[in-house]
Write a protein that holds these residues in place. Structure first.
Motif, short mmCIF file in Angstrom:
data_model
loop_
_atom_site.label_atom_id
_atom_site.label_comp_id
_atom_site.label_asym_id
_atom_site.label_seq_id
_atom_site.Cartn_x
_atom_site.Cartn_y
_atom_site.Cartn_z
N PRO A 36 0.82 -1.22 0.00
CA PRO A 36 0.00 0.00 0.00
C PRO A 36 0.85 1.27 0.00
CG PRO A 36 0.05 -0.95 2.19
CD PRO A 36 0.80 -1.90 1.29
N ASP A 37 0.27 2.33 -0.54
CA ASP A 37 0.87 3.67 -0.50
C ASP A 37 0.75 4.18 0.93
OD1 ASP A 37 1.62 6.32 -0.82
OD2 ASP A 37 -0.14 6.86 -2.00
N MET A 38 1.86 4.59 1.51
CA MET A 38 1.82 5.07 2.89
C MET A 38 1.87 6.59 2.97
SD MET A 38 3.96 2.18 4.95
CE MET A 38 5.39 2.08 3.92
N THR A 69 -4.74 11.62 5.27
CA THR A 69 -5.89 11.26 4.44
C THR A 69 -6.15 9.76 4.38
OG1 THR A 69 -4.45 11.23 2.50
CG2 THR A 69 -5.61 13.31 2.97
N CYS A 70 -5.60 9.02 5.31
CA CYS A 70 -5.79 7.56 5.30
C CYS A 70 -7.22 7.20 5.67
CB CYS A 70 -4.85 6.88 6.30
SG CYS A 70 -3.11 7.12 5.94
N SER A 96 -4.64 -0.39 6.58
CA SER A 96 -3.51 -1.23 6.96
C SER A 96 -2.33 -0.97 6.03
CB SER A 96 -3.90 -2.70 6.89
OG SER A 96 -2.75 -3.51 7.08
N PHE A 97 -1.15 -0.83 6.61
CA PHE A 97 0.05 -0.59 5.82
C PHE A 97 0.86 -1.86 5.59
CE2 PHE A 97 -0.93 3.42 7.93
CZ PHE A 97 -1.17 4.18 6.80
N ALA A 98 0.31 -2.99 5.98
CA ALA A 98 1.03 -4.25 5.84
C ALA A 98 1.05 -4.69 4.37
CB ALA A 98 0.36 -5.33 6.68
N LYS A 99 2.18 -5.27 3.97
CA LYS A 99 2.24 -5.91 2.66
C LYS A 99 1.36 -7.16 2.74
CE LYS A 99 7.03 -4.69 1.63
NZ LYS A 99 8.37 -5.23 1.29
N GLU A 147 -8.73 -11.42 3.08
CA GLU A 147 -9.32 -10.14 3.47
C GLU A 147 -9.69 -9.29 2.24
OE1 GLU A 147 -6.35 -7.17 5.13
OE2 GLU A 147 -5.04 -8.90 4.81
N THR A 148 -10.58 -8.33 2.46
CA THR A 148 -10.98 -7.41 1.41
C THR A 148 -10.01 -6.24 1.39
OG1 THR A 148 -13.28 -8.02 1.70
CG2 THR A 148 -12.85 -5.93 0.58
N ILE A 149 -9.45 -5.98 0.22
CA ILE A 149 -8.49 -4.90 0.07
C ILE A 149 -9.25 -3.61 -0.25
CG2 ILE A 149 -6.54 -4.07 -1.33
CD1 ILE A 149 -5.98 -6.49 0.56
N PRO A 150 -9.02 -2.53 0.51
CA PRO A 150 -9.73 -1.28 0.23
C PRO A 150 -9.22 -0.61 -1.05
CG PRO A 150 -8.12 -0.94 1.97
CD PRO A 150 -8.12 -2.42 1.65
N ALA A 151 -10.06 0.20 -1.65
CA ALA A 151 -9.62 1.01 -2.79
C ALA A 151 -8.45 1.86 -2.31
CB ALA A 151 -10.77 1.90 -3.27
#
Length: 158
Positions: free
Chosen positions: A86-88, A95-96, A101-104, A127-131
């Motif tokens: 994810p872009d951190m 704006t998160c 989640s910042f986990a790979k 798990e469902t990955i958010p947009a």
């Protein structure tokens, strides 16, 4: 340096460039010589590389669609694993999304080919990955060689 060659009677050597060669052996006084019957080849060393080619940045992929993740391997025989990173930068701007989640997350493991057909947003954990913005990281199965998308691609909601 690819190889060494003798350059004179004083046993000095020089780097031998890649190419085809014969071996010639001569008496010290040069009175008699013989050469190999067949040539051999010196090649440049193979660099072990892995490079993600798609998605490589700027793409917009809708969750639930089928897309191909691809990469190029050179000198690598190990299988590949794919991770969604994810872009951190949203932490910098505050704006998160909630519970971001910042986990790979692992997308797939033990892939022998150089592409993978992905149902966008699915990961091995279920798990469902958010947009959001992500990169794909491709690594050898032991994690010793990795590459990631050059820039972020976006997963969008249907």
């Amino acid at each position: 340096m690819v190889g060494k060659i003798l350059t004179g009677s004083d046993s000095t050597t020089a780097d031998a460039p890649a190419g085809k060669y014969l071996i010639q052996v001569c008496a010290q006084d040069g009175s008699i010589c013989d050469a190999s019957n067949t040539s051999f080849t010196i090649t440049e060393p193979v660099s072990n590389t892995l490079r993600v080619t798609s998605p490589n940045g700027g793409e917009s992929w809708q969750r639930g669609t089928i897309k191909t993740i691809s990469w190029v391997k050179s000198g690598i025989t190990a299988s590949t694993q794919l991770l969604l990173v994810p872009d951190m930068s949203c932490t910098v701007y505050g704006t998160c999304p909630p519970n971001y989640s910042f986990a790979k997350r692992k997308i797939a493991t033990d892939i022998s080919a150089s592409s993978y057909t992905w149902s966008v947003g699915k990961v091995l954990s279920g798990e469902t990955i958010p947009a959001g913005k992500y990169t794909i990281q491709a690594c050898t199965s032991d994690g010793s060689i990795c590459d990631a998308s050059d820039n972020f691609f976006t997963i969008v909601n249907p």
